[in-house]
Design a protein around this motif. Structure first.
Motif, short mmCIF file in Angstrom:
data_model
loop_
_atom_site.label_atom_id
_atom_site.label_comp_id
_atom_site.label_asym_id
_atom_site.label_seq_id
_atom_site.Cartn_x
_atom_site.Cartn_y
_atom_site.Cartn_z
N HIS A 394 0.83 -1.21 0.00
CA HIS A 394 0.00 0.00 0.00
C HIS A 394 0.87 1.26 0.00
O HIS A 394 0.47 2.30 -0.53
CB HIS A 394 -0.90 0.02 1.23
CG HIS A 394 -2.19 -0.72 1.08
ND1 HIS A 394 -3.10 -0.45 0.06
CD2 HIS A 394 -2.74 -1.73 1.80
CE1 HIS A 394 -4.14 -1.25 0.19
NE2 HIS A 394 -3.96 -2.04 1.22
N GLY A 397 4.38 2.49 -4.97
CA GLY A 397 3.66 2.96 -6.16
C GLY A 397 3.58 4.47 -6.19
O GLY A 397 4.55 5.17 -5.91
N GLU A 420 -6.92 -0.08 -5.40
CA GLU A 420 -5.82 0.01 -4.45
C GLU A 420 -5.62 -1.32 -3.72
O GLU A 420 -4.48 -1.75 -3.49
CB GLU A 420 -6.09 1.13 -3.44
CG GLU A 420 -5.06 1.25 -2.32
CD GLU A 420 -3.65 1.59 -2.79
OE1 GLU A 420 -2.70 1.37 -2.02
OE2 GLU A 420 -3.49 2.08 -3.94
N LYS A 423 -3.93 -3.59 -6.13
CA LYS A 423 -2.51 -3.24 -6.19
C LYS A 423 -1.74 -3.86 -5.04
O LYS A 423 -0.66 -4.45 -5.21
CB LYS A 423 -2.34 -1.72 -6.15
CG LYS A 423 -0.89 -1.26 -6.24
CD LYS A 423 -0.68 0.16 -5.72
CE LYS A 423 -0.52 0.19 -4.22
NZ LYS A 423 -0.11 1.54 -3.73
N LEU A 427 1.20 -6.52 -5.71
CA LEU A 427 2.56 -6.06 -5.42
C LEU A 427 3.11 -6.72 -4.16
O LEU A 427 4.32 -6.89 -4.04
CB LEU A 427 2.58 -4.54 -5.27
CG LEU A 427 2.41 -3.72 -6.54
CD1 LEU A 427 2.68 -2.24 -6.26
CD2 LEU A 427 3.32 -4.20 -7.67
N THR A 476 -7.82 -10.03 -9.74
CA THR A 476 -6.60 -10.82 -9.75
C THR A 476 -6.85 -12.21 -10.31
O THR A 476 -6.08 -12.73 -11.13
CB THR A 476 -6.01 -10.92 -8.33
OG1 THR A 476 -5.75 -9.61 -7.83
CG2 THR A 476 -4.73 -11.73 -8.32
N GLY A 509 0.64 -6.01 -11.87
CA GLY A 509 1.18 -4.93 -11.04
C GLY A 509 1.49 -3.70 -11.86
O GLY A 509 1.13 -2.57 -11.49
N ILE A 512 -1.82 -1.91 -13.09
CA ILE A 512 -2.52 -1.15 -12.05
C ILE A 512 -1.77 0.13 -11.71
O ILE A 512 -2.38 1.20 -11.57
CB ILE A 512 -2.73 -2.02 -10.80
CG1 ILE A 512 -3.74 -3.13 -11.10
CG2 ILE A 512 -3.20 -1.17 -9.62
CD1 ILE A 512 -3.91 -4.13 -9.98
N LEU A 513 -0.46 0.04 -11.57
CA LEU A 513 0.33 1.24 -11.24
C LEU A 513 0.19 2.30 -12.33
O LEU A 513 0.12 3.50 -12.04
CB LEU A 513 1.80 0.86 -11.05
CG LEU A 513 2.13 0.06 -9.79
CD1 LEU A 513 3.58 -0.43 -9.84
CD2 LEU A 513 1.90 0.89 -8.54
N GLN A 516 -3.25 3.94 -12.06
CA GLN A 516 -3.31 4.86 -10.92
C GLN A 516 -2.56 6.16 -11.24
O GLN A 516 -3.05 7.25 -10.95
CB GLN A 516 -2.72 4.19 -9.68
CG GLN A 516 -3.61 3.13 -9.08
CD GLN A 516 -3.10 2.63 -7.73
OE1 GLN A 516 -1.90 2.51 -7.51
NE2 GLN A 516 -4.01 2.35 -6.83
#
Length: 565
Positions: A394, A397, A420, A423, A427, A476, A509, A512-513, A516
C-alpha cells in the motif's frame, strides 16, 4: 426619540423572527439522534428466510480474543479499560454512520438468529453475500450508507456550495426546507466524541511511553476538531509502546457512493515483541523495493518514507468499521498521502486473528480446492508474509497523478478502494518474490507464498464481490486465469503454474500502477466492472465450500473479561 427606538427594536425583532423561520433550534447532535437513518420507521422486521439466516449465521466461527499481558506494567493495565470504553463509543457512532439508530432497529427484530446476524452485519444487509438484504421489505443497501440523505441525487450534491462537503469527516443532511447542509462529525456525535476524547486524555495521563502519551493527547484533540494529521504524524513516531490504539474515522469503504466519508472504528492491540523483531528489518528496504517495481520509471518516482515500521500484535478488541462483516487481519495506516510520503506508514499484523483464519478457514479450503500435489505449500508463515507484504505494498507505487491535478484517490473516486486493494494484493506477492531472490527471506520457498495466495483468493472472495477486497480478488483471479497462472483440474482442484504466475504478477502490477498514475477513472471503472465478477465455475467451487460447512469468517468473543481485567 423613544418612538424611533421602539420602532427600530420592533423591526429588529421581526427580522430575527423572519431569519430564524424554518431553522431548527436543536443542536446538530439532537437532530442526528432524531434522524431516521436509512430505514423508514415501521413495525416488526422479519427475516426473508429464517432457516437461511440461521445457516448464514453459522458460517461465522467464534474466536476468543485474548493476549498475554503479563509483560505490561500496572499503569499499562490501567489504560486498557479506558481504551475499551472509548472503542465502544466508536462502535456506537459507526452504527449511526452505517444505518442509524441501532437500538430502534434491533428492537424490531424478534427472531434471535436474525438479530445476531444483524449485529454482525451492522444492519439488514449481508456484507459477505453481496450486501443482499436478509430482512423482508428492506431494499438495496444505500451506496452512501447513512453519510448522505438516502434520497439525495448526485446533481444536488454537485450543486451544494460548500468546500467541506467532500471532507472525510462530514455528513450531508437536509434542512427543513429540503436544501442540503454539511455537518462535522464532532458536532453530529458531540457527546460520544467528547467522552471518547476524555478517555484518551485519561489514558495519556497514565502512559509511561512518551510516544504513546503524545499520540493519545493529540488524538484526543483530533476527535474534537476532525483534524487528524498531527496525530497521524505522532502515531508514526510511536515506536516503542507495548499497547497500540487505532481510533477514529479512518477507512472509506462504507461510502460506496463517493468513497470519501471515513467511518469510525477502533482496534486495541498488544505488541508481540518476538514476532515484531523478526519484521523490523524490512521497513528500511521500502525505498529500494520501490525502485524495482515492474512499471515505467515515471510511475515510481515518488519515494516512500522509510521511517515506517512493521510489527506484530495480538488484537484484543475490534469496534466499528473493522468489525463489520469480514474481519481485518492487518493494518496499513495512516491513509493520509502527505503523511505516507513524508513518514511512510506503519504495518500492523494482527497475528492471533490471522492464525484463527488460517486454521479455521484457509486450511480446510485448501484441502478441497488446491491440487493434492501442492497442499504441502500451504503454510502459516507464507500466509503471514503475504498479508504483511500486502500492507507494505500500500505504501509503494504512486500517490499523486502524473498530470499534477491531485491524488490518485481523488481521481479514481469510488473506484479507488478496489483498485488500491488489487494493487496491494499483487505487489505484495511481487515483493515476496523479490525478497526471496535478494536472500532477504530465508525460510520456506516462494512457491509456498504463491499456492497460499491462491488459496487465499478462495477464502477472501467468499466475503462477496461487492466489497473492495472482493473486487480486488476477482480482478486478480481473472488476470491469473487469462495468463495461465493456474490450471483447473478435472477433479475440481486448482494447480498453480509457477513461471506463468510470476509473469502474471508483474504484468498486473504494472497495469494497475499505470492506471493509478494516469488517474484514468473511466478505464479503472471499466476494468473493475468487467473483471471483478465471480465466474460460474468458481461460484460452483465456492458452493462446494458452503456445502462442506467451512466457515466464511470469524466473529469475536471480546472484552475486558477476556483479558482478566
Amino acid at each position: 426619540m423613544l418612538r424611533k427606538v421602539m420602532t427600530v427594536v420592533t423591526v429588529v425583532s421581526m427580522l430575527a423572527i423572519v431569519t430564524s423561520c424554518g431553522k431548527s433550534t436543536k443542536t446538530e447532535e439532537e437532530m442526528e439522534n432524531n434522524y431516521q437513518g436509512v430505514l423508514p420507521a415501521g413495525e416488526a422486521l422479519a427475516p426473508t428466510d429464517a432457516t437461511e439466516v440461521a445457516q448464514r449465521l453459522a458460517t461465522y466461527a467464534s474466536v476468543k480474543l485474548t493476549a498475554d499481558i503479563s509483560h505490561l506494567s500496572e499503569k499499562e493495565k490501567q489504560i486498557l479499560p479506558l481504551l475499551f470504553e472509548a472503542a465502544q463509543l466508536m462502535d456506537d457512532i459507526y452504527w449511526q454512520q452505517s444505518l442509524g439508530n441501532k437500538e430502534a432497529f434491533l428492537a424490531r427484530i424478534s427472531d434471535e438468529s436474525t438479530r445476531k446476524f444483524a449485529e454482525i452485519n451492522y444492519g439488514p444487509w449481508d456484507r459477505l453475500n453481496g450486501n443482499n438484504s436478509f430482512i423482508t421489505g428492506v431494499g438495496e443497501k444505500p451506496l452512501g450508507a447513512n453519510f448522505y440523505p438516502v434520497d439525495m441525487t448526485k446533481e444536488e450534491f454537485d450543486t451544494l456550495q460548500n468546500p467541506d462537503k467532500s471532507s472525510l469527516y462530514t455528513l450531508i443532511r437536509r434542512n427543513e426546507d429540503g436544501t442540503l447542509r454539511v455537518v462535522w462529525y464532532h458536532d453530529a456525535y458531540a457527546s460520544k466524541i467528547k467522552r471518547a476524547a476524555e478517555l484518551l486524555k485519561q489514558a495519556a495521563a497514565l502512559a509511561e511511553d512518551a510516544g504513546f502519551k503524545k499520540y493519545l493527547e493529540l488524538r484526543s484533540e483530533a476527535l474534537l476538531t476532525d483534524k487528524y494529521q498531527e496525530s497521524d504524524f505522532a502515531w508514526m513516531d510511536m515506536k516503542t509502546s507495548n499497547i497500540d490504539f487505532v481510533v477514529g474515522p479512518i477507512e472509506n469503504y462504507e461510502d460506496a457512493l463517493y468513497g470519501t466519508k471515513a467511518a469510525q472504528e477502533a482496534f486495541i492491540l498488544i505488541k508481540d515483541i518476538e514476532w515484531s523483531e523478526r519484521l523490523a528489518h524490512f521497513a528500511a528496504l521500502l525505498p529500494e523495493l520501490q525502485k524495482g517495481l515492474p512499471v515505467d520509471q515515471k510511475y515510481k518516482n515518488e519515494v516512500p518514507g522509510s521511517d515506517a515500521d512493521l510489527n506484530a500484535y495480538d488484537v484484543v478488541y475490534y469496534a466499528g468499521d473493522c468489525n463489520s462483516g469480514s474481519k481485518t487481519i492487518a493494518i496499513n495506516l495512516p491513509n493520509d498521502e502527505q503523511v505516507q510520503l513524508k513518514k511512510g506508514s506503519r504495518k500492523l499484523q494482527l497475528k492471533n486473528a490471522m492464525k484463527a483464519k488460517f486454521d479455521k478457514i484457509l486450511v480446510p479450503i485448501s484441502d478441497m480446492l488446491i491440487d493434492s500435489s501442492q497442499r504441502s505449500y500451504i503454510k502459516f508463515d507464507a500466509f503471514f508474509a503475504n498479508t504483511m507484504f500486502h500492507e507494505v505494498a500500500h505504501g509503494l507505487g504512486i500517490k499523486n497523478t502524473l498530470d499534477g491535478k491531485g491524488s490518485v484517490r481523488e481521481a479514481l473516486k469510488e473506484q479507488y478502494s478496489a483498485i488500491e486493494e488489487a494493487k496491494a494484493d499483487i505487489l505484495g506477492l511481487y515483493l515476496v518474490t523479490k525478497l526471496y531472490e535478494m536472500g532477504e527471506l530465508k525460510e520456506g520457498e516462494v512457491m509456498d507464498n504463491y499456492v497460499t495466495f491462491m488459496a487465499g483468493i478462495f477464502r477472501s472472495v467468499r466475503f462477496g464481490a461487492a466489497s473492495a477486497h472482493g473486487k480486488a480478488n476477482m480482478l486478480t483471479f481473472a488476470h491469473f486465469g487469462e495468463n495461465g497462472a493456474f490450471t483447473y483440474q478435472e477433479n475440481g482442484t486448482y494447480l498453480v503454474n509457477f513461471d506463468k504466475m510470476k509473469l502474471a504478477v508483474e504484468s498486473l502490477g504494472g497495469m494497475i500502477l499505470t492506471m493509478q498514475g494516469d488517474g484514468d477513472y473511466n478505464k479503472v471503472k471499466a476494468l473493475i466492472s468487467t473483471k471483478s465478477v465471480v465466474p460460474a465455475q468458481l461460484q460452483s467451487d465456492l458452493d462446494k465450500l458452503k456445502g462442506a460447512s467451512i466457515p466464511v469468517d470469524i466473529v469475536f468473543e471480546q472484552g475486558k473479561s477476556k483479558l482478566g481485567l
